[in-house]
Design a protein around this motif. Sequence first.
Motif, PDB file in Angstrom:
ATOM      1  N   THR A 105       0.746  -1.227   0.118  1.00  8.25           N
ATOM      2  CA  THR A 105       0.134  -0.043  -0.123  1.00  8.25           C
ATOM      3  C   THR A 105       1.148   1.184  -0.172  1.00  8.25           C
ATOM      4  OG1 THR A 105      -0.356  -0.187   2.429  1.00  8.25           O
ATOM      5  CG2 THR A 105      -1.905  -0.976   1.042  1.00  8.25           C
ATOM      6  N   LYS A 106       2.195   1.089   0.591  1.00  2.00           N
ATOM      7  CA  LYS A 106       3.121   2.204   0.421  1.00  2.00           C
ATOM      8  C   LYS A 106       3.185   2.500  -0.892  1.00  2.00           C
ATOM      9  CE  LYS A 106       3.472   3.409   4.710  1.00  2.00           C
ATOM     10  NZ  LYS A 106       3.224   4.934   5.176  1.00  2.00           N
ATOM     11  N   LEU A 107       3.285   1.481  -1.853  1.00  2.00           N
ATOM     12  CA  LEU A 107       3.620   1.707  -3.121  1.00  2.00           C
ATOM     13  C   LEU A 107       2.617   2.179  -3.915  1.00  2.00           C
ATOM     14  CD1 LEU A 107       5.964  -1.527  -3.551  1.00  2.00           C
ATOM     15  CD2 LEU A 107       6.758   0.779  -3.585  1.00  2.00           C
ATOM     16  N   MET A 108       1.277   1.607  -3.794  1.00  2.00           N
ATOM     17  CA  MET A 108       0.369   1.802  -4.744  1.00  2.00           C
ATOM     18  C   MET A 108      -0.988   2.307  -4.106  1.00  2.00           C
ATOM     19  SD  MET A 108       1.547   0.194  -7.118  1.00  2.00           S
ATOM     20  CE  MET A 108       0.114  -0.045  -8.418  1.00  2.00           C
ATOM     21  N   GLY A 109      -1.095   2.679  -2.757  1.00  2.00           N
ATOM     22  CA  GLY A 109      -2.415   3.025  -2.233  1.00  2.00           C
ATOM     23  C   GLY A 109      -3.220   1.927  -1.808  1.00  2.00           C
ATOM     24  N   PRO A 110      -4.135   2.006  -0.630  1.00  2.00           N
ATOM     25  CA  PRO A 110      -4.825   0.865  -0.137  1.00  2.00           C
ATOM     26  C   PRO A 110      -5.852   0.476  -0.952  1.00  2.00           C
ATOM     27  CG  PRO A 110      -5.374   3.023   0.904  1.00  2.00           C
ATOM     28  CD  PRO A 110      -4.128   3.330   0.047  1.00  2.00           C
ATOM     29  N   LYS A 111      -6.305   1.340  -1.828  1.00  2.00           N
ATOM     30  CA  LYS A 111      -7.634   0.837  -2.545  1.00  2.00           C
ATOM     31  C   LYS A 111      -7.277   0.350  -3.925  1.00  2.00           C
ATOM     32  CE  LYS A 111     -10.806   3.568   0.076  1.00  2.00           C
ATOM     33  NZ  LYS A 111     -12.086   4.618   0.093  1.00  2.00           N
ATOM     34  N   ASN A 112      -6.042   0.163  -4.346  1.00  2.00           N
ATOM     35  CA  ASN A 112      -5.599  -0.136  -5.532  1.00  2.00           C
ATOM     36  C   ASN A 112      -6.088  -1.551  -6.083  1.00  2.00           C
ATOM     37  OD1 ASN A 112      -3.386  -1.542  -7.536  1.00  2.00           O
ATOM     38  ND2 ASN A 112      -3.285   0.770  -7.869  1.00  2.00           N
ATOM     39  N   SER A 113      -6.492  -1.755  -7.332  1.00  2.00           N
ATOM     40  CA  SER A 113      -7.045  -2.809  -7.783  1.00  2.00           C
ATOM     41  C   SER A 113      -6.065  -4.230  -7.664  1.00  2.00           C
ATOM     42  CB  SER A 113      -7.565  -2.820  -9.109  1.00  2.00           C
ATOM     43  OG  SER A 113      -6.535  -2.411 -10.124  1.00  2.00           O
ATOM     44  N   ILE A 114      -4.916  -3.905  -7.833  1.00  2.00           N
ATOM     45  CA  ILE A 114      -3.850  -5.026  -7.778  1.00  2.00           C
ATOM     46  C   ILE A 114      -3.748  -5.198  -6.139  1.00  2.00           C
ATOM     47  CG2 ILE A 114      -1.567  -5.519  -7.961  1.00  2.00           C
ATOM     48  CD1 ILE A 114      -1.294  -3.282 -10.266  1.00  2.00           C
ATOM     49  N   ILE A 115      -3.770  -4.358  -5.222  1.00  2.00           N
ATOM     50  CA  ILE A 115      -3.807  -4.609  -3.874  1.00  2.00           C
ATOM     51  C   ILE A 115      -4.814  -5.629  -3.377  1.00  2.00           C
ATOM     52  CG2 ILE A 115      -3.729  -3.744  -1.658  1.00  2.00           C
ATOM     53  CD1 ILE A 115      -1.209  -2.816  -2.706  1.00  2.00           C
ATOM     54  N   ILE A 116      -6.104  -5.540  -3.967  1.00  4.13           N
ATOM     55  CA  ILE A 116      -7.135  -6.099  -3.767  1.00  4.13           C
ATOM     56  C   ILE A 116      -6.900  -7.396  -4.448  1.00  4.13           C
ATOM     57  CG2 ILE A 116      -9.736  -6.450  -3.965  1.00  4.13           C
ATOM     58  CD1 ILE A 116      -9.774  -3.411  -3.863  1.00  4.13           C
ATOM     59  N   ARG A 117      -6.562  -7.521  -5.673  1.00  7.45           N
ATOM     60  CA  ARG A 117      -6.237  -8.757  -6.172  1.00  7.45           C
ATOM     61  C   ARG A 117      -5.604  -9.584  -5.415  1.00  7.45           C
ATOM     62  NH1 ARG A 117      -5.426  -6.554 -11.498  1.00  7.45           N
ATOM     63  NH2 ARG A 117      -3.507  -6.930 -11.337  1.00  7.45           N
ATOM     64  N   LEU A 118      -4.408  -9.355  -4.780  1.00  7.63           N
ATOM     65  CA  LEU A 118      -3.392 -10.183  -4.053  1.00  7.63           C
ATOM     66  C   LEU A 118      -3.800 -10.507  -2.878  1.00  7.63           C
ATOM     67  CD1 LEU A 118      -0.118  -8.299  -5.438  1.00  7.63           C
ATOM     68  CD2 LEU A 118      -0.895 -10.395  -6.162  1.00  7.63           C
ATOM     69  N   GLY A 131      -7.892 -13.275  -1.970  1.00  8.67           N
ATOM     70  CA  GLY A 131      -6.676 -12.686  -2.608  1.00  8.67           C
ATOM     71  C   GLY A 131      -6.029 -13.995  -3.075  1.00  8.67           C
ATOM     72  N   ARG A 132      -4.983 -13.434  -4.052  1.00  6.02           N
ATOM     73  CA  ARG A 132      -4.108 -14.571  -4.722  1.00  6.02           C
ATOM     74  C   ARG A 132      -3.041 -14.938  -4.005  1.00  6.02           C
ATOM     75  NH1 ARG A 132      -4.330 -11.984 -11.052  1.00  6.02           N
ATOM     76  NH2 ARG A 132      -6.711 -12.337 -11.432  1.00  6.02           N
ATOM     77  N   LEU A 133      -2.598 -14.329  -2.986  1.00  7.73           N
ATOM     78  CA  LEU A 133      -1.316 -14.750  -2.335  1.00  7.73           C
ATOM     79  C   LEU A 133      -1.881 -15.466  -1.079  1.00  7.73           C
ATOM     80  CD1 LEU A 133       0.686 -11.319  -2.107  1.00  7.73           C
ATOM     81  CD2 LEU A 133       0.944 -13.305  -3.460  1.00  7.73           C
ATOM     82  N   TYR A 134      -0.873 -16.594  -0.787  1.00 11.90           N
ATOM     83  CA  TYR A 134      -0.890 -17.444   0.205  1.00 11.90           C
ATOM     84  C   TYR A 134       0.187 -17.581   1.135  1.00 11.90           C
ATOM     85  CZ  TYR A 134      -5.315 -18.881  -1.899  1.00 11.90           C
ATOM     86  OH  TYR A 134      -6.541 -19.181  -2.692  1.00 11.90           O
ATOM     87  N   PHE A 135       0.136 -17.240   2.482  1.00 12.37           N
ATOM     88  CA  PHE A 135       1.249 -17.240   3.205  1.00 12.37           C
ATOM     89  C   PHE A 135       1.486 -18.212   4.220  1.00 12.37           C
ATOM     90  CE2 PHE A 135      -0.139 -12.902   2.063  1.00 12.37           C
ATOM     91  CZ  PHE A 135       0.948 -12.235   1.783  1.00 12.37           C
ATOM     92  N   PHE A 136       2.605 -18.532   4.681  1.00 12.95           N
ATOM     93  CA  PHE A 136       3.057 -19.726   5.445  1.00 12.95           C
ATOM     94  C   PHE A 136       3.804 -19.331   6.688  1.00 12.95           C
ATOM     95  CE2 PHE A 136       2.578 -21.058   1.140  1.00 12.95           C
ATOM     96  CZ  PHE A 136       1.974 -22.277   1.007  1.00 12.95           C
ATOM     97  N   PRO A 137       3.807 -19.990   7.829  1.00 13.18           N
ATOM     98  CA  PRO A 137       4.530 -19.681   9.090  1.00 13.18           C
ATOM     99  C   PRO A 137       6.003 -19.693   8.908  1.00 13.18           C
ATOM    100  CG  PRO A 137       3.428 -21.756   9.248  1.00 13.18           C
ATOM    101  CD  PRO A 137       3.193 -21.269   8.094  1.00 13.18           C
ATOM    102  N   THR A 138       6.828 -18.893   9.759  1.00 14.64           N
ATOM    103  CA  THR A 138       8.195 -18.944   9.690  1.00 14.64           C
ATOM    104  C   THR A 138       8.604 -19.389  11.086  1.00 14.64           C
ATOM    105  OG1 THR A 138       8.435 -17.401   8.075  1.00 14.64           O
ATOM    106  CG2 THR A 138      10.400 -17.657   9.610  1.00 14.64           C
ATOM    107  N   PHE A 139       9.497 -20.462  11.072  1.00 17.93           N
ATOM    108  CA  PHE A 139       9.796 -20.820  12.387  1.00 17.93           C
ATOM    109  C   PHE A 139      11.374 -20.586  12.662  1.00 17.93           C
ATOM    110  CE2 PHE A 139       6.337 -23.489  10.911  1.00 17.93           C
ATOM    111  CZ  PHE A 139       5.268 -23.505  12.248  1.00 17.93           C
TER     112      PHE A 139
END
Length: 261
Positions: A105-118, A131-139
């Motif tokens: 959001t610092k790069l594109m703004g919070p309401k940008n369509s790419i932000i919402i897609r991801l 969103g298109r992104l999936y996150f995993f834990p770090t141990f």
Amino acid sequence: MNLDGVYDFYLHEKEGGIEEPKRKIMDAVAGDHKDDFKTFYPSPDDLNYLPMNSVLIGFQFTLKKPYTSRGESKFSENLIVRDQFTGLCMVRPSTWKGNLRFAATKLMGPKNSIIIRLFGSNPDSEDMIKGRLYFFPTFFKEGAENDVITPLKRETRTPARGPIPLEVMKPGTKGDFYLLYVPYLGNENFGDEIKEDLKLIAEALKLMFYTYGFSAKRTSGFGVIEKQLEGKLWMRGGVSKNFSNLHELSEILDGYGYEQH
């Protein structure tokens, strides 16, 4: 009845404080399951069962600045979050998502369509978009250490209040980061969407890891990593590419050739 709360209260009353005894118990548990955390990480083979143009990014990073987080103790918020199964200090998937979204959001703004897609739509949005992104834990296999910080007033740079004890992962600690990109079908400009997505992912990763950090104290520079790392990007069909820093990853993603549906 919340038995966890009763258990924490008992330790607090019995030992004169919850931090030390609870940490010892969690460390003992970690000794029994210290290698089991690998089962939580994704496998490149999984890409064969996902939609075309899915991408898996994985790398091992080294902390340049300390990392800390807010645990779930009823009596102290300065204990690092630990996984209940392995007992290891960890970074939750939700923490990764929140920090990467902040950088994006610092790069594109919070309401940008790419932000919402991801990242998906906000909880208060009328249109619920996944969103298109999936996150995993770090141990972290290494144990946490005790540290003390003294908050300063911005205007005078003098102490705002007394020293605050907290747990940290020290500089030099290594962790594994995984990020999965799964593009659901979009409009007729699907190929352009993928290019836009991957470009923003690359830039946001650099901003989060190299500039802002991903720690609860990121305004103090916590959670920034060393530029050099050991990384690999996997694509469907067994294609993979190595990279040694996030600038190289950016170049790889910028030249990504998507599969036609």
